[in-house]
Design a protein around this motif. Structure first.
Motif, PDB file in Angstrom:
ATOM      1  N   ASN A  17     -51.842 -51.205  -4.798  1.00 48.65           N
ATOM      2  CA  ASN A  17     -50.439 -50.957  -5.137  1.00 48.65           C
ATOM      3  C   ASN A  17     -49.965 -51.977  -6.170  1.00 48.65           C
ATOM      4  N   GLY A  18     -49.383 -51.481  -7.251  1.00 50.38           N
ATOM      5  CA  GLY A  18     -48.817 -52.350  -8.269  1.00 50.38           C
ATOM      6  C   GLY A  18     -49.815 -52.907  -9.270  1.00 50.38           C
ATOM      7  N   GLU A  19     -51.104 -52.595  -9.110  1.00 46.78           N
ATOM      8  CA  GLU A  19     -52.122 -53.084 -10.037  1.00 46.78           C
ATOM      9  C   GLU A  19     -52.178 -52.168 -11.262  1.00 46.78           C
ATOM     10  N   ARG A  20     -52.180 -52.765 -12.432  1.00 48.89           N
ATOM     11  CA  ARG A  20     -52.333 -51.982 -13.660  1.00 48.89           C
ATOM     12  C   ARG A  20     -53.807 -51.607 -13.780  1.00 48.89           C
ATOM     13  N   HIS A  21     -54.084 -50.335 -13.476  1.00 46.60           N
ATOM     14  CA  HIS A  21     -55.458 -49.852 -13.475  1.00 46.60           C
ATOM     15  C   HIS A  21     -55.411 -48.330 -13.552  1.00 46.60           C
ATOM     16  N   THR A  22     -56.174 -47.738 -14.446  1.00 51.59           N
ATOM     17  CA  THR A  22     -56.148 -46.292 -14.620  1.00 51.59           C
ATOM     18  C   THR A  22     -56.987 -45.589 -13.558  1.00 51.59           C
ATOM     19  N   VAL A  23     -56.367 -44.584 -12.925  1.00 57.06           N
ATOM     20  CA  VAL A  23     -57.039 -43.737 -11.941  1.00 57.06           C
ATOM     21  C   VAL A  23     -56.695 -42.296 -12.279  1.00 57.06           C
ATOM     22  N   TYR A  24     -57.699 -41.417 -12.186  1.00 58.13           N
ATOM     23  CA  TYR A  24     -57.499 -39.996 -12.411  1.00 58.13           C
ATOM     24  C   TYR A  24     -57.605 -39.249 -11.083  1.00 58.13           C
ATOM     25  N   MET A  25     -56.649 -38.368 -10.827  1.00 59.52           N
ATOM     26  CA  MET A  25     -56.724 -37.463  -9.688  1.00 59.52           C
ATOM     27  C   MET A  25     -57.018 -36.084 -10.267  1.00 59.52           C
ATOM     28  N   THR A  26     -58.078 -35.441  -9.759  1.00 58.47           N
ATOM     29  CA  THR A  26     -58.532 -34.169 -10.313  1.00 58.47           C
ATOM     30  C   THR A  26     -58.666 -33.132  -9.205  1.00 58.47           C
ATOM     31  N   ASP A  27     -58.248 -31.900  -9.512  1.00 60.02           N
ATOM     32  CA  ASP A  27     -58.350 -30.826  -8.528  1.00 60.02           C
ATOM     33  C   ASP A  27     -59.542 -29.915  -8.818  1.00 60.02           C
ATOM     34  N   ASN A  28     -59.717 -28.894  -7.990  1.00 62.13           N
ATOM     35  CA  ASN A  28     -60.840 -27.974  -8.102  1.00 62.13           C
ATOM     36  C   ASN A  28     -60.720 -27.000  -9.272  1.00 62.13           C
ATOM     37  N   ASN A  29     -59.599 -27.011  -9.982  1.00 58.94           N
ATOM     38  CA  ASN A  29     -59.437 -26.171 -11.173  1.00 58.94           C
ATOM     39  C   ASN A  29     -59.567 -26.967 -12.461  1.00 58.94           C
ATOM     40  N   GLY A  30     -59.915 -28.257 -12.344  1.00 54.71           N
ATOM     41  CA  GLY A  30     -60.083 -29.103 -13.522  1.00 54.71           C
ATOM     42  C   GLY A  30     -58.810 -29.759 -14.016  1.00 54.71           C
ATOM     43  N   ASN A  31     -57.687 -29.547 -13.332  1.00 51.82           N
ATOM     44  CA  ASN A  31     -56.447 -30.229 -13.708  1.00 51.82           C
ATOM     45  C   ASN A  31     -56.552 -31.686 -13.294  1.00 51.82           C
ATOM     46  N   SER A  32     -56.101 -32.579 -14.155  1.00 61.62           N
ATOM     47  CA  SER A  32     -56.159 -33.997 -13.803  1.00 61.62           C
ATOM     48  C   SER A  32     -54.813 -34.658 -14.080  1.00 61.62           C
ATOM     49  N   TYR A  33     -54.575 -35.725 -13.339  1.00 61.81           N
ATOM     50  CA  TYR A  33     -53.330 -36.470 -13.393  1.00 61.81           C
ATOM     51  C   TYR A  33     -53.698 -37.938 -13.550  1.00 61.81           C
ATOM     52  N   LYS A  34     -53.225 -38.554 -14.620  1.00 65.40           N
ATOM     53  CA  LYS A  34     -53.585 -39.935 -14.945  1.00 65.40           C
ATOM     54  C   LYS A  34     -52.507 -40.891 -14.450  1.00 65.40           C
ATOM     55  N   GLU A  35     -52.926 -41.871 -13.650  1.00 66.24           N
ATOM     56  CA  GLU A  35     -52.009 -42.902 -13.150  1.00 66.24           C
ATOM     57  C   GLU A  35     -52.476 -44.256 -13.678  1.00 66.24           C
TER      58      GLU A  35
END
Length: 128
Positions: A17-35
């Motif tokens: 929590n609060g760490e500057r670090h890129t993480v991708y959340m990806t679903d089964n349809n190939g959609n991804s969300y960059k945090e």
């Protein structure tokens, strides 16, 4: 709203929590969300992990339903293998076949660099 955190599935990086670090959340349809700075509540790139989990399993976008699915049948870490989970990766958006990412037992809270490794509650006073 509860705190949730995991380890990335490609590098085993603890999502803090609060760490500057890129993480991708990806679903089964190939959609991804960059945090780029996770806040601890299950939201990556504006998308809630548990809402996405519900959607991936044929339900409407419902956080409570996603939590119910993840923790069903006694899976206390939210890693129910009978449902599809979003993937959490560090190097690139990648779908990990619906396998749940490993839950962080410390819920993403930063470690205190001044704390020792042992539990102070288990330590007995020298006077005893």
């Amino acid at each position: 709203m509860g705190m949730f955190s995991w380890f990335t599935q490609d590098t085993n990086h603890r999502i803090v929590n609060g760490e500057r670090h890129t993480v991708y959340m990806t679903d089964n349809n190939g959609n991804s969300y960059k945090e780029e700075c996770y806040e601890g509540y299950g939201v990556f790139g504006g998308k809630d992990y548990y809402e996405l989990l519900a959607e991936m399993n044929g339900y409407p976008s419902d956080r409570d339903k996603g939590i119910e699915l993840a923790f069903a049948d006694g899976y206390s870490n939210g890693d129910n293998p009978h449902v599809f989970h979003p993937s959490l990766t560090e190097l690139k958006p990648e779908y990990m076949d619906g396998v749940a990412p490993e839950s962080d037992p410390d819920q993403g809270f930063p470690y205190d660099e001044c704390e020792d490794e042992y539990d102070y509650d288990d330590y007995n006073d020298e006077d005893e």
